[in-house]
Design an enzyme around this catalytic site. Structure first.
Site, PDB file in Angstrom:
ATOM      1  CE1 TYR A  63     -55.232  -4.821  70.824  1.00 45.45           C
ATOM      2  CE2 TYR A  63     -53.998  -3.230  69.528  1.00 45.45           C
ATOM      3  CZ  TYR A  63     -55.035  -3.523  70.385  1.00 45.45           C
ATOM      4  OH  TYR A  63     -55.875  -2.531  70.791  1.00 45.45           O
ATOM      5  CE  LYS A  81     -56.482   1.125  69.758  1.00 42.31           C
ATOM      6  NZ  LYS A  81     -57.687   1.987  69.737  1.00 42.31           N
TER       7      LYS A  81
HETATM    8  N1  LIG Z   1     -60.901  -2.794  76.269  1.00 41.17           N
HETATM    9  C1  LIG Z   1     -59.581  -2.716  76.284  1.00 41.17           C
HETATM   10  O1  LIG Z   1     -58.874  -3.573  76.839  1.00 41.17           O
HETATM   11  C2  LIG Z   1     -58.916  -1.537  75.618  1.00 41.17           C
HETATM   12  C3  LIG Z   1     -57.587  -1.233  75.969  1.00 41.17           C
HETATM   13  C4  LIG Z   1     -56.983  -0.139  75.344  1.00 41.17           C
HETATM   14  C5  LIG Z   1     -57.678   0.617  74.413  1.00 41.17           C
HETATM   15  N2  LIG Z   1     -58.976   0.273  74.102  1.00 41.17           N
HETATM   16  C6  LIG Z   1     -59.672   1.104  73.109  1.00 41.17           C
HETATM   17  O2  LIG Z   1     -60.818   1.674  73.686  1.00 41.17           O
HETATM   18  C7  LIG Z   1     -61.695   2.072  72.623  1.00 41.17           C
HETATM   19  C8  LIG Z   1     -63.121   1.633  72.971  1.00 41.17           C
HETATM   20  O3  LIG Z   1     -63.195   0.218  72.928  1.00 41.17           O
HETATM   21  P1  LIG Z   1     -63.858  -0.647  74.091  1.00 41.17           P
HETATM   22  O4  LIG Z   1     -62.826  -1.618  74.561  1.00 41.17           O
HETATM   23  O5  LIG Z   1     -64.554   0.227  75.048  1.00 41.17           O
HETATM   24  O6  LIG Z   1     -64.907  -1.559  73.290  1.00 41.17           O
HETATM   25  P2  LIG Z   1     -66.401  -1.279  72.766  1.00 41.17           P
HETATM   26  O7  LIG Z   1     -66.705  -2.432  71.889  1.00 41.17           O
HETATM   27  O8  LIG Z   1     -67.305  -1.043  73.906  1.00 41.17           O
HETATM   28  O9  LIG Z   1     -66.245   0.064  71.929  1.00 41.17           O
HETATM   29  C9  LIG Z   1     -65.755   0.089  70.594  1.00 41.17           C
HETATM   30  C10 LIG Z   1     -66.706   0.972  69.824  1.00 41.17           C
HETATM   31  O10 LIG Z   1     -66.235   1.197  68.496  1.00 41.17           O
HETATM   32  C11 LIG Z   1     -67.402   1.349  67.703  1.00 41.17           C
HETATM   33  N3  LIG Z   1     -67.126   1.242  66.264  1.00 41.17           N
HETATM   34  C12 LIG Z   1     -66.475   0.250  65.593  1.00 41.17           C
HETATM   35  N4  LIG Z   1     -66.511   0.489  64.259  1.00 41.17           N
HETATM   36  C13 LIG Z   1     -67.193   1.667  64.095  1.00 41.17           C
HETATM   37  C14 LIG Z   1     -67.583   2.436  62.963  1.00 41.17           C
HETATM   38  N5  LIG Z   1     -67.302   2.051  61.708  1.00 41.17           N
HETATM   39  N6  LIG Z   1     -68.284   3.584  63.162  1.00 41.17           N
HETATM   40  C15 LIG Z   1     -68.603   3.994  64.427  1.00 41.17           C
HETATM   41  N7  LIG Z   1     -68.261   3.300  65.537  1.00 41.17           N
HETATM   42  C16 LIG Z   1     -67.572   2.149  65.365  1.00 41.17           C
HETATM   43  C17 LIG Z   1     -68.298   0.209  68.186  1.00 41.17           C
HETATM   44  O11 LIG Z   1     -69.635   0.386  67.785  1.00 41.17           O
HETATM   45  C18 LIG Z   1     -68.104   0.337  69.701  1.00 41.17           C
HETATM   46  O12 LIG Z   1     -69.069   1.200  70.264  1.00 41.17           O
HETATM   47  C19 LIG Z   1     -61.133   1.431  71.356  1.00 41.17           C
HETATM   48  O13 LIG Z   1     -60.374   2.402  70.648  1.00 41.17           O
HETATM   49  C20 LIG Z   1     -60.217   0.351  71.915  1.00 41.17           C
HETATM   50  O14 LIG Z   1     -59.184  -0.013  71.015  1.00 41.17           O
HETATM   51  C21 LIG Z   1     -59.594  -0.761  74.689  1.00 41.17           C
END
Ligand SMILES: NC(=O)c1ccc[n+]([C@@H]2O[C@H](COP(=O)([O-])OP(=O)(O)OC[C@H]3O[C@@H](n4cnc5c(N)ncnc54)[C@H](O)[C@@H]3O)[C@@H](O)[C@H]2O)c1
Length: 262
Positions: free
Chosen positions: A157, A164
């Site tokens: 990670y 984070k």
């Molecule tokens: N999926 C998991 O297991 C998990 C667990 C904990 C936290 N998260 C967090 O949840 C949040 C959403 O992620 P997700 O897992 O739904 O994946 P996702 O890929 O669906 O969403 C991530 C989003 O970030 C956007 N993004 C990246 N760079 C960008 C930029 N420069 N400008 C604007 N937008 C940008 C992408 O376009 C995408 O829509 C993130 O912060 C991720 O770290 C995810």
């Protein structure tokens, strides 16, 4: 069953790629609770999918915003100020780290990759909160998404864990800055959920399997459970909660040791 009614409230959700996005999980719950919605998406190639996803949402507003572009961010909030006049909720669901920074050892992270990961994944919350502040006139709330690797080492990670940590610290500082206006700021710490961003983490499937075997509930969390926590934290039910990182991870983070099967 206690119902959360957010009719008349307005929410902006930043960072939805498709229906598996955690931003969408929260948006769907906000929509079901009656809130009016606007979305921002990173670039032109994501527009079609978001248009399809939101066709049934009345009066939905869509904005193209790359969070590294100050002009796009400002244009979004200027348009929302014109259209809505005020905003109740901001959902920040954005993260990115260049792949090489997650493939090797953390010690090898380049300066550019470190800055990019922190800018997109943590500073973007600060910038969005600042632009949203003048519109958050009736209290309201901000929610972002984080992960356990902010607190403990999760191999691979890497710099995203550091991003984070900065994000969670920003939640605490923003809660102080905005608290006097009655605006609450919290983070949802979700266990691994299959999304596009998650699948780009090296070894994600290994992590995914391990969490189910180690967590007290013995399973993964569902998209809907992440959405429910987001909705709760934004709603008046969480009125006394701010600056907090709240876990929805089937309890994984309370475990100190895994003794395997008896
Ligand atoms: N999926 C998991 O297991 C998990 C667990 C904990 C936290 N998260 C967090 O949840 C949040 C959403 O992620 P997700 O897992 O739904 O994946 P996702 O890929 O669906 O969403 C991530 C989003 O970030 C956007 N993004 C990246 N760079 C960008 C930029 N420069 N400008 C604007 N937008 C940008 C992408 O376009 C995408 O829509 C993130 O912060 C991720 O770290 C995810």
């Amino acid at each position: 069953m206690l119902q959360i009614d957010l009719s008349g409230k307005r929410a902006l959700i930043m960072g939805v790629t498709n229906r598996r996005s955690l931003g969408w999980s929260i948006a769907a719950r906000l929509h079901a609770a009656g809130a009016e919605l606007a979305f921002s998406y990173q670039g032109e190639r994501l527009k079609g999918e978001l248009e399809k996803l939101t066709t049934d949402i009345p009066n939905v507003r869509l904005y193209q915003v790359d969070v590294t572009r100050e002009d796009e961010l400002k244009a979004l909030f200027a348009d929302l100020a014109d259209a809505w006049g005020s905003l109740d909720y901001l959902v920040h669901a954005i993260a990115f780290a260049p792949r090489p920074a997650m493939d090797g050892r953390y010690i090898e992270t380049t300066r550019d990759d470190w800055v990019t990961a922190l800018e997109v994944s943590a500073y973007s919350l600060v910038a969005a909160a600042r632009e949203a502040e003048p519109l958050l006139t009736e209290g309201g709330g901000i929610v972002t998404l984080t992960y356990y690797a902010a607190e403990k080492v999760v191999p691979k990670y890497n710099v995203m864990g550091i991003a984070k940590s900065a994000l969670e610290a920003s939640v605490r500082y923003l809660s102080y800055d905005l608290g006097k206006k009655g605006v609450r700021v919290n983070a949802v710490s979700a266990g691994p959920v299959k999304t596009i961003a998650a699948r780009s983490i090296p070894g994600f499937m290994k992590m995914f399997k391990r969490v189910a075997s180690m967590s007290p509930l013995g399973r993964h969390v569902e998209h809907e459970e992440v959405g429910n926590l987001g909705l709760f934290l934004l709603s008046p039910l969480a009125g006394g909660i701010t600056g907090e990182t709240v876990y929805v991870d089937a309890g994984y983070h309370v475990m100190g040791m895994d003794l395997g099967e008896d």
